[in-house]
Write an enzyme that holds these catalytic residues in place. Structure first.
Site, PDB file in Angstrom:
ATOM      1  N   HIS A  92     -26.864  -8.828 -31.361  1.00  0.00           N
ATOM      2  CA  HIS A  92     -25.906  -7.711 -30.663  1.00  0.00           C
ATOM      3  C   HIS A  92     -25.747  -8.188 -29.211  1.00  0.00           C
ATOM      4  CE1 HIS A  92     -24.125  -3.897 -29.471  1.00  0.00           C
ATOM      5  NE2 HIS A  92     -24.746  -3.936 -28.476  1.00  0.00           N
ATOM      6  N   LEU A 117     -30.199  -3.715 -26.594  1.00  0.00           N
ATOM      7  CA  LEU A 117     -30.089  -2.398 -27.066  1.00  0.00           C
ATOM      8  C   LEU A 117     -30.749  -1.106 -26.393  1.00  0.00           C
ATOM      9  CD1 LEU A 117     -30.155  -3.352 -30.779  1.00  0.00           C
ATOM     10  CD2 LEU A 117     -27.942  -2.865 -29.397  1.00  0.00           C
ATOM     11  N   LEU A 132     -25.990   1.968 -36.586  1.00  0.00           N
ATOM     12  CA  LEU A 132     -25.140   0.861 -35.621  1.00  0.00           C
ATOM     13  C   LEU A 132     -26.042   0.185 -34.474  1.00  0.00           C
ATOM     14  CD1 LEU A 132     -22.669  -0.891 -35.223  1.00  0.00           C
ATOM     15  CD2 LEU A 132     -21.875   0.685 -33.802  1.00  0.00           C
ATOM     16  N   ASP A 133     -26.367  -0.984 -34.857  1.00  0.00           N
ATOM     17  CA  ASP A 133     -27.167  -1.513 -33.584  1.00  0.00           C
ATOM     18  C   ASP A 133     -28.372  -1.096 -33.351  1.00  0.00           C
ATOM     19  OD1 ASP A 133     -25.072  -3.787 -33.427  1.00  0.00           O
ATOM     20  OD2 ASP A 133     -23.869  -2.519 -31.957  1.00  0.00           O
ATOM     21  N   GLU A 134     -29.009  -0.542 -34.255  1.00  0.00           N
ATOM     22  CA  GLU A 134     -30.488   0.313 -33.887  1.00  0.00           C
ATOM     23  C   GLU A 134     -31.552  -0.237 -34.669  1.00  0.00           C
ATOM     24  OE1 GLU A 134     -30.809   2.793 -31.704  1.00  0.00           O
ATOM     25  OE2 GLU A 134     -28.916   3.306 -30.974  1.00  0.00           O
TER      26      GLU A 134
END
Length: 296
Positions: free
Chosen positions: A204, A208, A239-241
Site C-alpha cells: 500500500h 496505513l 481494504l488495506d487493513e
C-alpha cells in the site's frame, strides 16, 4: 573409513523450524533437546513471548550434515508429536533448499514487479516466480521476456466473480503457495481473501491507515506531509487493513511536487515490499491476531 568425494563435498541440508504456541515453561528446552537427538546443528535461534496474549513464537535455523539429512522425515514426525503436547501449537519444519512458488499480480505500474524480478534473478529472494497475472495486458511483454507465464484476466464489476474464479484456477494450475499484489489495483473479494488467508501480500502506497484510495500522493501533497511511507501487509477482506509485515519511509519537504512525491513513493514501495516478501520467504513472519511477529 575415508569418506567418498561426494560425501565430503556434500552441502549440509538447512531447515527452519517455526512454532507459535501458548506460553509455558519448558518449550525451548524441549525443542533444543529434540533437535540435538536428531543430530541437528542450530545456526540461528530467535524467540518472542507476547505477554499480552500469552503466546510464544520461535524460529530456529538448523542444519543436518551428511547422511543425517536422510532423517528429516523422522524429525518432522517427532516434531509433530512434540507439538501435540503443547497448547494451541502451530508450526512446521521448512526446507530452505526448496524455493517458495510465488505468483505476482500487477495492473499497469511496473516498478514493484521489476524490482522483485531483479531480486529474484540475483537469487536474493528464495522463490520461483511461477506466473504473472494482471487485469491489464501492459506488462505482458515484461513477463514473457523473463520467461514467466503471463495471464491477462480483465475485470469489470459485472465479471468479478468469473475473473476471481479464473484467478483461483490459475493459482491451482501453477501450484502457487504465495500471491504478491505488486500494485494490483483491484480489491479482492471477501470470499477470495478467506480462501487465500495468510497467503497474499499487498503493498500500500502509504502508512496505513492514511491516504487510502486513489491518488494518494496528491492527497499527501495537499496535506504537506514531511514523510513518504509504504506499508506491506497481508491482504484481508478489510481494504488495506490486514496485518502489517513491514513499513518504510523517506523524508520529504515542501519543495516536493506531486510528481516527485510519486517517484519517491515508488522507491519506498519497492523497499517495503521486497523486505516483507523476504521475511515471509525466510519464515520469519507469524500472524498474531491483527498484528504480525517478525523474528529477525
Amino acid at each position: 573409513m575415508q569418506a567418498s568425494p561426494n560425501e565430503s563435498t556434500r552441502e549440509p541440508a538447512r531447515y527452519v523450524l517455526t512454532l507459535a504456541v501458548a506460553s509455558a515453561q519448558g518449550q525451548v528446552a524441549a525443542m533444543v533437546a529434540l533437535l540435538e537427538r536428531h543430530g541437528a546443528y542450530i545456526e540461528e535461534f530467535a524467540v518472542f513471548d507476547d505477554a499480552l496474549v500469552s503466546r510464544f513464537y520461535v524460529r530456529i535455523v538448523f542444519r543436518l550434515d551428511g547422511d543425517k539429512a536422510s532423517g528429516i522425515a523422522a524429525l518432522r514426525e517427532a516434531y509433530a508429536q512434540l507439538m501435540d503436547g503443547f497448547d494451541g501449537a502451530e508450526g512446521a519444519i521448512h526446507d530452505l533448499s526448496r524455493p517458495t512458488r510465488v505468483m505476482i499480480m500487477v495492473s499497469k505500474a511496473d516498478h514493484c514487479l521489476r524490482d522483485l524480478l531483479a531480486q529474484w534473478r540475483r537469487k536474493e529472494l528464495n522463490m520461483d516466480v511461477v506466473a504473472v497475472v494482471s487485469n491489464h495486458a501492459d506488462l505482458g511483454p515484461l513477463a514473457v521476456a523473463e520467461g514467466i507465464p503471463f495471464h491477462h484476466l480483465p475485470i469489470t464489476a459485472d465479471t468479478k466473480p468469473q475473473q476471481e474464479a479464473a484467478l483461483l484456477a490459475c493459482i491451482e494450475q501453477h501450484e502457487a503457495e504465495l500471491v504478491v499484489l505488486a500494485r494490483y489495483m483491484q480489491v479482492l473479494s471477501e470470499e477470495m481473501c478467506e480462501k487465500l488467508a495468510g497467503r497474499v501480500i499487498n503493498i500500500h502506497h502509504s502508512f496505513l491507515p492514511g491516504f487510502k484510495g486513489a491518488r494518494p500522493y496528491e492527497q499527501a501533497h495537499a496535506r504537506g506531509v514531511k514523510l513518504i511511507g509504504a506499508t506491506a501487509h497481508f491482504a484481508t477482506s478489510d481494504l488495506d487493513e490486514g496485518p502489517i509485515i513491514e513499513q518504510a519511509l523517506e523524508r520529504v519537504d515542501h519543495a516536493y511536487s506531486p510528481e516527485l512525491l510519486l517517484s519517491t513513493g515508488r522507491s519506498v514501495e519497492c523497499l517495503a515490499l521486497g523486505r516483507a516478501l523476504r521475511y515471509v520467504l525466510e519464515h520469519r513472519v507469524f500472524l498474531n491476531g491483527l498484528r504480525t511477529v517478525v523474528l529477525r
